[in-house]
Design an enzyme around this catalytic site. Structure first.
Site, short mmCIF file in Angstrom:
data_model
loop_
_atom_site.label_atom_id
_atom_site.label_comp_id
_atom_site.label_asym_id
_atom_site.label_seq_id
_atom_site.Cartn_x
_atom_site.Cartn_y
_atom_site.Cartn_z
N PRO A 279 -9.75 30.19 -17.56
CA PRO A 279 -10.97 30.83 -17.09
C PRO A 279 -11.45 31.99 -17.94
CG PRO A 279 -9.12 31.29 -15.63
CD PRO A 279 -8.67 30.22 -16.57
N ASN A 280 -12.75 32.04 -18.09
CA ASN A 280 -13.49 33.11 -18.77
C ASN A 280 -13.39 33.08 -20.29
OD1 ASN A 280 -14.62 34.49 -16.45
ND2 ASN A 280 -12.51 35.04 -15.95
N ARG B 297 -18.45 39.69 -24.82
CA ARG B 297 -18.05 40.98 -24.25
C ARG B 297 -16.60 41.29 -24.60
NH1 ARG B 297 -19.92 38.82 -19.24
NH2 ARG B 297 -22.18 38.84 -19.34
N TYR C 184 -10.55 41.10 -27.18
CA TYR C 184 -10.44 39.68 -27.50
C TYR C 184 -11.07 39.29 -28.84
CZ TYR C 184 -9.27 39.60 -22.53
OH TYR C 184 -8.69 39.84 -21.32
N ASN D 31 -3.69 28.61 -23.57
CA ASN D 31 -4.04 29.97 -23.17
C ASN D 31 -4.64 29.82 -21.79
OD1 ASN D 31 -5.01 32.48 -22.63
ND2 ASN D 31 -6.09 32.75 -24.58
N ALA E 200 -6.27 34.09 -16.95
CA ALA E 200 -5.69 34.78 -15.79
C ALA E 200 -4.77 33.88 -14.97
CB ALA E 200 -6.81 35.34 -14.92
N GLU F 251 2.61 28.77 -25.59
CA GLU F 251 1.68 29.65 -24.86
C GLU F 251 1.05 30.65 -25.84
OE1 GLU F 251 3.67 31.78 -21.74
OE2 GLU F 251 1.85 32.85 -21.13
N HIS G 164 -1.82 34.00 -26.19
CA HIS G 164 -2.77 34.98 -25.64
C HIS G 164 -3.37 35.75 -26.81
CE1 HIS G 164 -1.63 34.11 -21.60
NE2 HIS G 164 -0.37 34.14 -22.00
N ARG H 202 -0.68 45.67 -21.58
CA ARG H 202 -1.79 45.78 -20.63
C ARG H 202 -1.26 46.01 -19.20
NH1 ARG H 202 -5.99 41.18 -21.67
NH2 ARG H 202 -7.18 42.60 -20.35
#
Ligand code: CA2
Length: 172
Positions: free
Chosen positions: A33-34, A41, A46, A97, A100, A121, A123, A130
């Site tokens: 997601p996203n 943004r 990112y 990836n 969330a 995996e 990211h 974070r």
């Protein structure tokens, strides 16, 4: 004359004449997601690249490694579960990836545990620098390894790792 039974493995398929043709093993690259918002943004977290840029990067690098790529993104957990299930039939590995869902999804973990192909995996950000809720990953329990904090280059590193794993597993 009866031909000896031979089941083509990942990266191989039977030709019309019954011989075995070598095709590039497929890597399924899954994005959660996203991640479709990349480049618009939060570049400080990112980067400036869009997901289309990352897809192009992956396709170019995979070709160098002799791999083919299926690249997907969804904001829906079930889509990701379905794509993981489908890899069992036709892919040799997974780069994921999960966004969330990394930190929440037992469904993704179960799908990955059943996938029977290696998963790496990725990211973009260093999740360990974070919020504490990002420090735990359900995906990690099923992945061969995790790459985080290197931005889009993490996808390149994941492809390198998978290429090595696949090559290793095909050697007898
Ligand atoms: O660092 C990563 O790659 C993450 O998987 C990104 C996820 C986050 O929830 C994970 O903890 C770490 C979030 C992706 C959101 O991407 C956006 C990009 C641009 C604008 C808004 C969101």
């Amino acid at each position: 004359m009866a031909r000896p039974c031979y089941k083509p493995s990942h990266g191989e398929r039977a030709s019309k004449g019954g011989g075995i043709m070598t095709a590039s093993p497929i890597i399924s690259i899954l994005n959660g997601p996203n991640l479709n918002m990349l480049g618009s943004r939060q570049p400080e977290l990112y980067g400036h690249e869009t997901l289309a840029d990352i897809e192009a990067l992956c396709r170019t690098h995979a070709a160098r490694l002799g791999l083919a790529v299926e690249f997907h993104q969804s904001n829906h957990e079930g889509d990701l579960v379905t794509w993981i299930q489908e890899t069992r039939k036709r892919a040799a590995g997974i780069v994921i990836n999960a966004g969330a869902y990394t930190h929440t999804s037992v469904a993704l973990l179960d799908a990955l545990l059943a996938a029977e192909v290696p998963a790496v995996e990725v990211h973009l950000s260093n999740i360990h620098q974070r919020d504490s809720f990002r420090h735990h990953s359900y995906v990690a329990k099923a992945a061969k390894g995790m790459i985080c904090g290197f931005g889009s280059h993490g996808y390149v590193l994941a492809l390198d790792a998978l290429a090595r794993l696949i090559k290793g597993s095909s050697q007898t």
